[in-house]
Design an enzyme around this catalytic site. Structure first.
Site, short mmCIF file in Angstrom:
data_model
loop_
_atom_site.label_atom_id
_atom_site.label_comp_id
_atom_site.label_asym_id
_atom_site.label_seq_id
_atom_site.Cartn_x
_atom_site.Cartn_y
_atom_site.Cartn_z
N LYS A 18 0.84 -1.22 0.00
CA LYS A 18 0.00 0.00 0.00
C LYS A 18 0.87 1.26 0.00
CE LYS A 18 0.95 1.19 4.45
NZ LYS A 18 1.76 2.34 4.85
N ASP A 145 -2.09 -2.01 9.94
CA ASP A 145 -2.34 -1.96 8.49
C ASP A 145 -2.93 -3.25 7.93
OD1 ASP A 145 -1.22 0.57 8.43
OD2 ASP A 145 0.75 -0.12 7.74
#
Ligand code: C5P
Length: 312
Positions: A18, A145
Site C-alpha cells: 500500500k 495496516d
C-alpha cells in the site's frame, strides 16, 4: 506426506502493498499508538504467502528482500497463523512460505501483507470460512495496516489505522516507487515525529476535503497536489537522502511525490504508463535512487490464488 498431497493441500494468497495518499498523525495515545486519519491505496506489488500442512510451525522467505525478514517466532505471518489457530482451536501446524516482492521495512505494509496472506490462507486451508468481520478483527489485533491489506482498493483509516471506511474514488494510477537500500523501523519514525513536534499541540486528525475531492474526480493532477504525509519530516530526518529523492522525482516530471507511510520508500505519481517508465529511467540514470519499481493502483486486497500453487 507425499509432495503431490502437499501441493494439493497447500493454499496460496497474493497480498498487495500500500501507499498512504494522505497520512495525518494526531496525538500520541495512552497505549503508545497515534490517532490517525489516513487514506490507503493498495498498489500492485504483491507478496505471495503459501501455507502447507506440516509437523511443526515454521516460516521460510524467498525473493529479493528475503534476507531482511526474520524467520523465527517474531515473523508476523507465522504469528498470524498461530494466533488464528489458537483463536479457533485448530491444532494443525503449517509451514508458511513467503515470496517477497514488497520492500521490507519500506512503509508499504510488507509485513502486514504477509500477515494478511497467512490469515486468509489458513482460513481456507482449515476450511473455517470465517466471517469477514472476524478476520478483520484478528487482523487488527496483529497490526494496524493488516485489515487494509485484506480489504484493498482505496479506504480511509482511522483509530490507529485499523478502522476502515470506503471512499468514493475513480481512476487508475501509475506509481513509481523508489526503494531505499535501508529500511526504517515504524516505531522509530513515529518517535522521531513526536520529538520534532516537541510540546506543540497536535489537533485531532481529519481526512482533507482536497483529497476526497481529488479521489472523487479521478483527476491525477488534483491527487498529486493533495498527497500529504505527516511522517515525511521524521522519515527525512532519519534518512536525509529521501529529501533529495523527492526533489529529483518531481524535477523529472512526477505529478506528485510522497514518502510512503513511515518510509523510506518514496512514491511518485505519474499520469501515464509511459511517464512512469520515463521517470524510472531518469531516477535510475541520475543515481539518486537505487532500486525503482512501477506499480498500478488501486488493486484488490489479499486473494486466494486459484488452483494448486506453483510455489508450494
Ligand atoms: O500496528 P503496527 O504493529 O503496525 O505498529 C507498529 C508501530 O508503529 C507501533 O508499535 C507504534 O510504535 C507505531 N504506530 C503508531 N501509531 C499508529 C500505528 C503505528 O504509533 N497509528
Amino acid at each position: 506426506m507425499t509432495s503431490a498431497a502437499t501441493t494439493r493441500r497447500s493454499v496460496t494468497v497474493r497480498a498487495p502493498g500500500k501507499v498512504n495518499l494522505e497520512l495525518k498523525v494526531g496525538p500520541r495515545r495512552l497505549d503508545g499508538y497515534h490517532e490517525l486519519a489516513t487514506v490507503f491505496m493498495a498498489v500492485g506489488l504483491h507478496d505471495e504467502v503459501t501455507v502447507v500442512p506440516a509437523d511443526d510451525w515454521s516460516v521460510a522467505v524467498h525473493g529479493p528482500y528475503a534476507d531482511r525478514v526474520p524467520t523465527d517466532g517474531s515473523n508476523l505471518a507465522l504469528r498470524a497463523a498461530r494466533t488464528l489457530a489458537e483463536q479457533v482451536g485448530v491444532d494443525e501446524p503449517v509451514a508458511v512460505v513467503i515470496h517477497k516482492e514488497i520492500p521490507v521495512a519500506g512503509g508499504m505494509a510488507g509485513g502486514s501483507a504477509d500477515a494478511a496472506g497467512a490469515l486468509l490462507a489458513c482460513d481456507h486451508l482449515w476450511g473455517l470460512g470465517l466471517p469477514r468481520d472476524d478476520l478483520l478483527e484478528t487482523a487488527a489485533g496483529l497490526g494496524s495496516d493488516i485489515p487494509f491489506v485484506l480489504t484493498g482498493g482505496i479506504a480511509v483509516g482511522s483509530g490507529r489505522g485499523e478502522r476502515l471506511a470506503p471512499v468514493l474514488a475513480r481512476g487508475s494510477y501509475h506509481w513509481v516507487l523508489a526503494v531505499s537500500g535501508n529500511g526504517l523501523s515504524t516505531p522509530s519514525v513515529y518517535a522521531e515525529c513526536d520529538r520534532l513536534r516537541g510540546t506543540a499541540r497536535v489537533p485531532h486528525p481529519e481526512p482533507s476535503t482536497e483529497m476526497m475531492t481529488a479521489l472523487r474526480s479521478g483527476d491525477v493532477d488534483a491527487l498529486g497536489a493533495a498527497l500529504t504525509n505527516d511522517l515525511s519530516d521524521a522519515a527525512i530526518s532519519l534518512q536525509p537522502d529521501l529529501g533529495e529523492v523527492l526533489v529529483a522525482g518531481l524535477e523529472y516530471g512526477a505529478v506528485g511525490g510522497i514518502v510512503s507511510g513511515s518510509g523510506p520508500t518514496v512514491a511518485f505519481l505519474t499520469d501515464s504508463p509511459e511517464a512512469a517508465l520515463d521517470l524510472c529511467v531518469s531516477l535510475t540514470a541520475s543515481g539518486v535512487a537505487g532500486e525503482v519499481r512501477r506499480a498500478k493502483g488501486p488493486v484488490h486486497g489479499a486473494q486466494v490464488v486459484p488452483g494448486p500453487s506453483a510455489r508450494a
